[in-house]
Each structure stands twice: as structure tokens, then as C-alpha cells.
Design an enzyme around this catalytic site. Structure first.
Site, PDB file in Angstrom:
ATOM      1  CG  HIS A   1       0.356   8.092  -7.413  1.00 16.94           C
ATOM      2  ND1 HIS A   1      -0.890   8.279  -6.853  1.00 16.94           N
ATOM      3  CD2 HIS A   1       0.342   8.801  -8.579  1.00 16.94           C
ATOM      4  CE1 HIS A   1      -1.614   9.059  -7.649  1.00 16.94           C
ATOM      5  NE2 HIS A   1      -0.882   9.398  -8.691  1.00 16.94           N
TER       6      HIS A   1
ATOM      7  CG  HIS B   1       0.238   6.214  -0.648  1.00 13.63           C
ATOM      8  ND1 HIS B   1      -0.821   6.876  -1.221  1.00 13.63           N
ATOM      9  CD2 HIS B   1      -0.249   5.605   0.463  1.00 13.63           C
ATOM     10  CE1 HIS B   1      -1.907   6.665  -0.487  1.00 13.63           C
ATOM     11  NE2 HIS B   1      -1.588   5.894   0.533  1.00 13.63           N
TER      12      HIS B   1
ATOM     13  CG  HIS C   1      -1.826   1.140   1.361  1.00 13.86           C
ATOM     14  ND1 HIS C   1      -3.156   1.087   1.011  1.00 13.86           N
ATOM     15  CD2 HIS C   1      -1.617   2.407   1.793  1.00 13.86           C
ATOM     16  CE1 HIS C   1      -3.721   2.263   1.224  1.00 13.86           C
ATOM     17  NE2 HIS C   1      -2.806   3.084   1.709  1.00 13.86           N
ATOM     18  CD  GLU C   2       1.361   3.716   3.707  1.00  7.85           C
ATOM     19  OE1 GLU C   2       1.550   4.754   3.035  1.00  7.85           O
ATOM     20  OE2 GLU C   2       0.334   3.555   4.402  1.00  7.85           O
TER      21      GLU C   2
END
Length: 595
Positions: free
Chosen positions: A395, A392, A388-389
């Protein structure tokens, strides 16, 4: 008795390389001095922006100031989060954040001055100074703010008190991260262990009911002791936001949050309505869970325990990295190379330590690496958090590499899409490739939990925000008792007749830091729904879908978020992405019912 390590006991290779920003405090101070020298020059442009060349000069100076200030702020907040009880970095963080408020005051003339220009002036500027073309979308966004922008003096005043308006969040953070201590509880082996906000997530998942019950009661019992302080800090934060929204002539605080990003209020309201219309799916989940756990009664502390017995999880961090990379293979070599760069170059701060900020996040700025803070605890959930992180951070990596500074940050509405796409691909990979039926069912439960916590739970949070903001906007004061009552009623509605809503859960609102970022949490649900659409497309359509998805990652804030997503094939103005996600939830429940 298990003791949490101090910061200096953590191995160097397990810490993020914050020294790549500044090698020491002296280097930080040198740049801070430089910032203080250059930032006041912004004021020299006040009254001169009716000239296209001067406007371009201002943009270039503003970028220089903002990039330097951003770099300083990231370093200070990262160092502070490594050990929130360390006074040196508390002071450093306060100093740069206070000066950033001064910088905002220096920039305060800019928007009112742009808005005072005659219609058509910006178009003339762009024709006469072609370099200004890069700023066209930014300037268009500013011109849309005309009805909500104050005079130069009023803007200066608002900017100068921004640090004070952030005080409730700061008070909450210090109380929950640095000052609050929890009782010792017995772990599964009967050993006394220090309970923390971080290790609570392990205890609440324990297969031993007495362990999760004791952790649940100890955690929320501690928060209960501070209920009046916590209620005062949260309601003060809401009042501050309402003050800003009224001052800026918005119809409501929700409009103040959504309108600047061109997100229709209907997107928020439809999200809440769509989930409310499908609560029978969540009620069914509770009913199935109660049956599979063979419980006579289902309590709130039973909610997180895995449905399926499995071997005790202990996944070393290096193994977690391998698992995540396998799950992300559909995204292609380029994406995986960036992932490797992050793991090997010191983006990640891996393990918990005494005083370290809880939870996990991605951070960084245009001139730093996109760092990741974890509190890795060897569970499958921590593997998912890594995916998940890093979603980020990658991205951010793509956005900063492909956009100029002014468009390099993605909007809040898009913030959770890339991270959740990673999670979606990971869990799909794990379920598809698991041969052991028992383990497979365990993984199905994990995906169910992702949807329950990211869609249903976050929309419940969003509904709480909507209710509390509207009540305070309408002049109804809210005490700790009121907040607990609202929270309780929502839990009763969301979890349905098979759930015993324990009184301790009434305090849960007080440990959600996101409530200090107004109208943020609904974007977890919309982000998950968008991510679910992207992941499905990537798995079905391969390279073509990956390219469309990377187009989204590279877009930053170069267009409004609804448009950025729509261009990549996901339309969030319709309920379809959310309905499709709940449909997936129902399919997973069907799989469980065959157990």
C-alpha cells in the site's frame, strides 16, 4: 532450555537492509548535520506567506526538511527496534525525535499564518502561481482547522512539548519491551522455556491446557506486578490527549482524533453499537468452542486454541512466502512482482532476537523502502502476519509511487484496509483449496479467529477507550483497580455466559500498545469490514475490481478517507460492511456446527 538468539547471531539475509538508508552511523550523522543546517531556514518565512511565490518556496523547503527528517527518524527507530536494550541506538532515536520536535516548533507559524489570510486569498494564489494547485487539497484541509488552531506562540509551545507529551508511551515501551522479564514455564514436552511477550502467542494456542494456563498466569501475573506504573502511564497518556483536545477547542478527545480526517463521530459510535447489537454471534462462538473442545468450563486461556486437532505446524519462512503469493494471485502480476521485490530486496526483518521489539509492523518513509518487522515463529498465524504486513508495505509502495510527498501517506482510517484484504484473500484461498476435511475445519477456525480478534476484540478495545476517555474527561480519576474493573466488565459482556472470565485477564488492558495511539483501534474493525468488501469484489469481479482496488492503494491521502473508499466502491458511513462481516462469521459458525 531454549535460548533466544542475540542480534548478531541472526543471519544477514534474514535481516532487513536498513543499511540502504544509511550504511553506518557516520552517514546518519552527516545527514543529521545537514538537517540542522537547513531546517532553521523555515523560520525565515514567518510573516511572508501573504505572497504566493513565497508560499511555494516554503512548501518546497518544508518538503526537503521533512523528507530528510523522516529518513533519519526511520533509520533510528528501526535500529533501536532491532535491539531495544542497545544504548547507542536509544540515544540516536532520542536525538532525532527530540530534533523533530524542534522542527515542529519551527513550522508552528505556518498554519496560523495561512488561517490569518483573508478569505479567497488561496484561490488568488493558485491562479497567479499555478504550481500551488498541487497543494489545493492540503490548504483546504488547513482552512477547515480554523476553529481549532491557536496563536503562533501557543502553537510553538505545543510543538516544543510534543516530546514530553509522548513520554507515557516511551515509558510503557521501555518497561514492556526492555525491562520486563517473565518466568520460565514448561512447554508441551515438559522442557523449561523462557516466556516472552513474543512466544506467549504460541503457548496460548497450545493444545495442552496446562501449558496455555501456565503461560496465561505467568504473563498476566508479571504485568500485575507493575499495575500501578502501567495505569499511571496509560492514564497520563489519556490526560495528555484530552489536554490537547481541550486546548484546540474540540468538544471531546474523540472529535479531536476523528474530525481532522473528516470522519463523522457516528462512524465510531455506530461501529461500537453494531457490534454490541450482534454479540449473540460471539456468545454462540464461545458456546460452540466449549462444546467442540469438550470442556466442562471455558476459560479465557482456552480462547486461542485451535478448535480442530491438526498436525503440529512448522512452516518454514520460504514456504510461507510461497503460500502468501498463491493466496494473492487474484491481485494480478503487477502486485505479485512488487511482493517479490520486497522479499528479495531486504524489506523484511524475519526472526525474533534478544531485545528486539515484539509484534510486527510496516514502516518506512518516502525516500526509503517500505520495511516490515516480523517475529516469525513458524505458525500459520505468522504466514497470515506476513501477508498482513506486506499489505501495508505494498500500500505504501503504491501510494509513494503515485502521489507527491505531501499526499503519500494514507490516513489511519485506511491504514488497515490493504493489510486485511491480503489476509482475507489468503484465508479464502486456503479454505477453498483444502481437500482434507479436518484441515479445512481448522482453517475455518482461523478465519473465525480473524473476525473475532479483528472485529469483536478490537471493538471491545474501542469501547474501553471510549469509556476511559469519557470518564477522565468528566473528571473521574482512574486507578489500576478502575481500569481492571472496566476491562473485566467488557469481557463479561462480550464473551457471554459460557465464559469464565479469569481474574488474570483484568490486566490485559496493560499490554495493548495501541491504547497509546488514541482512537486508533476501532479502525481495525472498520478496516476489516472494508477489506472484506474489497476481497469479495476481487474474487467475484476479477480485473475490474482489482483496478478499482489499486485505485484505492494509489490514492494516499489525496482525498478524505471516507471518499477514497467510497470512490473504490466501499461506503463506510453505513453499517453494511460490518454487518456483512458478522454475517460471514455466522456462516462460518454454521459450518462448524456440522462437525
Amino acid at each position: 532450555m531454549s535460548q533466544i538468539k542475540k542480534r548478531d547471531e541472526i543471519l544477514q539475509e534474514d535481516k532487513w537492509k536498513v543499511e540502504k538508508i544509511y550504511k553506518d552511523i557516520e552517514s546518519f550523522e552527516a545527514d543529521f548535520k545537514k538537517l540542522k543546517g537547513v531546517a532553521p531556514k523555515l523560520c525565515e518565512y514567518a510573516g511572508k506567506l501573504s505572497d504566493g511565490e513565497k508560499l511555494l518556496e516554503y512548501f518546497k523547503l518544508d518538503e526537503e526538511v521533512s523528507r530528510l527528517a523522516g529518513k533519519l527518524a526511520i533509520f533510528a527507530h528501526m535500529k533501536n527496534d532491532e535491539d531495544t536494550a542497545n544504548p547507542t541506538f536509544q540515544v540516536l532515536k532520542d536525538k532525532i525525535f527530540e530534533y523533530n520536535a524542534e522542527i515542529q516548533s519551527m513550522q508552528a507559524f505556518f498554519i496560523p499564518e495561512i488561517l490569518s489570510l483573508e478569505e479567497g486569498t488561496i484561490d488568488k494564489f493558485i491562479k497567479s502561481v499555478p504550481e500551488l494547485n498541487m497543494y489545493k487539497f492540503l490548504l483546504e484541509k488547513i482552512l477547515k482547522k480554523k476553529p481549532h488552531t491557536l496563536s503562533v506562540e501557543q502553537e510553538k509551545l505545543i510543538a516544543s512539548v510534543s516530546d514530553c507529551l509522548n513520554a507515557p508511551e516511551k515509558v510503557y515501551s521501555m518497561l514492556s519491551n526492555a525491562d520486563m522479564t517473565f518466568p520460565k514455564i514448561k512447554d508441551e514436552k515438559g522442557k523449561k522455556v523462557e516466556l516472552t511477550d513474543v512466544n506467549y502467542s504460541s503457548f496460548i494456542r497450545s493444545k495442552k491446557r496446562t501449558v496455555r494456563k501456565e503461560a496465561f498466569k505467568a504473563l498476566f501475573g508479571t504485568y500485575k506486578k507493575y499495575e500501578n506504573t502501567l495505569a499511571a502511564s496509560l492514564t497520563s497518556n489519556i490526560k495528555n490527549f484530552i489536554f490537547i483536545s481541550k486546548t484546540r477547542k474540540y468538544e471531546s478527545s474523540m472529535e479531536c482524533s476523528l474530525k481532522p480526517n473528516d470522519i463523522p463521530l457516528d462512524v465510531y459510535n455506530n461501529t461500537v453499537d453494531t457490534v454490541n447489537n450482534n454479540l449473540k454471534s460471539l456468545h454462540r462462538y464461545v458456546s460452540i468452542k466449549k462444546k467442540l473442545l469438550k470442556l466442562d468450563d471455558m476459560h479465557m486461556y482456552d480462547l486461542y486454541v485451535p478448535l480442530i486437532d491438526t498436525v503440529q505446524e512448522h512452516i518454514e519462512y520460504n514456504e510461507a512466502v510461497k503460500i502468501v503469493k498463491e493466496g494473492l494471485k487474484p491481485l494480478g502480476k503487477e502486485y505479485l512482482d512488487i511482493f517479490d521485490e520486497g522479499i528479495n530486496d531486504g524489506w523484511v526483518d524475519i526472526y525474533p532476537n534478544k531485545g528486539k521489539r515484539g509484534g510486527a509492523y510496516s514502516t518506512g518513509d518516502y525516500d526509503t523502502m517500505p520495511y516490515v518487522l516480523l517475529n516469525y515463529d513458524y505458525k500459520l498465524n505468522d504466514v497470515s502476519t506476513l501477508a498482513h504486513e506486506m499489505g501495508h508495505s505494498i500500500h505504501s509502495y503504491y501510494s509513494r509511487k503515485n502521489q507527491p510527498y505531501i499526499y503519500s501517506d494514507y490516513s489511519l482510517f485506511c491504514a488497515e484496509v490493504a493489510s486485511t484484504t491480503n489476509e482475507s484473500l489468503l484465508i479464502h484461498h486456503l479454505i477453498e483449496n483444502e481437500k482434507d476435511e479436518k484441515r479445512k475445519l481448522y482453517l475455518i477456525n482461523q478465519e473465525l479467529e480473524q473476525i473475532r480478534t479483528t472485529v469483536f476484540r478490537q471493538v471491545m478495545f474501542a469501547e474501553f477507550e471510549k469509556i476511559t476517555h469519557e470518564k477522565i474527561e468528566n473528571g473521574t480519576p482512574l486507578t489500576a483497580k478502575d481500569l481492571c474493573k472496566i476491562w473485566r466488565e467488557l469481557n463479561v459482556k462480550y464473551f457471554g455466559p459460557d465464559m469464565i472470565v479469569d481474574e488474570e485477564i483484568d490486566m490485559e488492558w496493560s499490554r495493548i500498545p495501541h491504547f497509546y495511539w488514541d482512537f486508533y483501534v476501532y479502525q481495525y474493525a472498520t478496516g476489516y469490514a472494508a477489506a472484506h468488501s474489497f476481497a469479495n469484489s476481487i474474487l467475484k469481479n476479477g480485473e475490474k475490481a482489482v483496478e478499482a482496488y489499486k485505485g484505492f492503494l494509489k490514492s494516499g491521502s489525496s482525498d478524505y478517507p471516507i471518499n477514497v473508499l467510497k470512490r473504490a466502491g466501499v461506503d463506510m458511513t453505513t453499517p453494511k460492511p460490518l454487518e456483512d462481516t458478522i454475517k460471514r462469521f455466522d456462516e462460518l459458525l454454521d459450518m462448524l456446527e456440522t462437525v
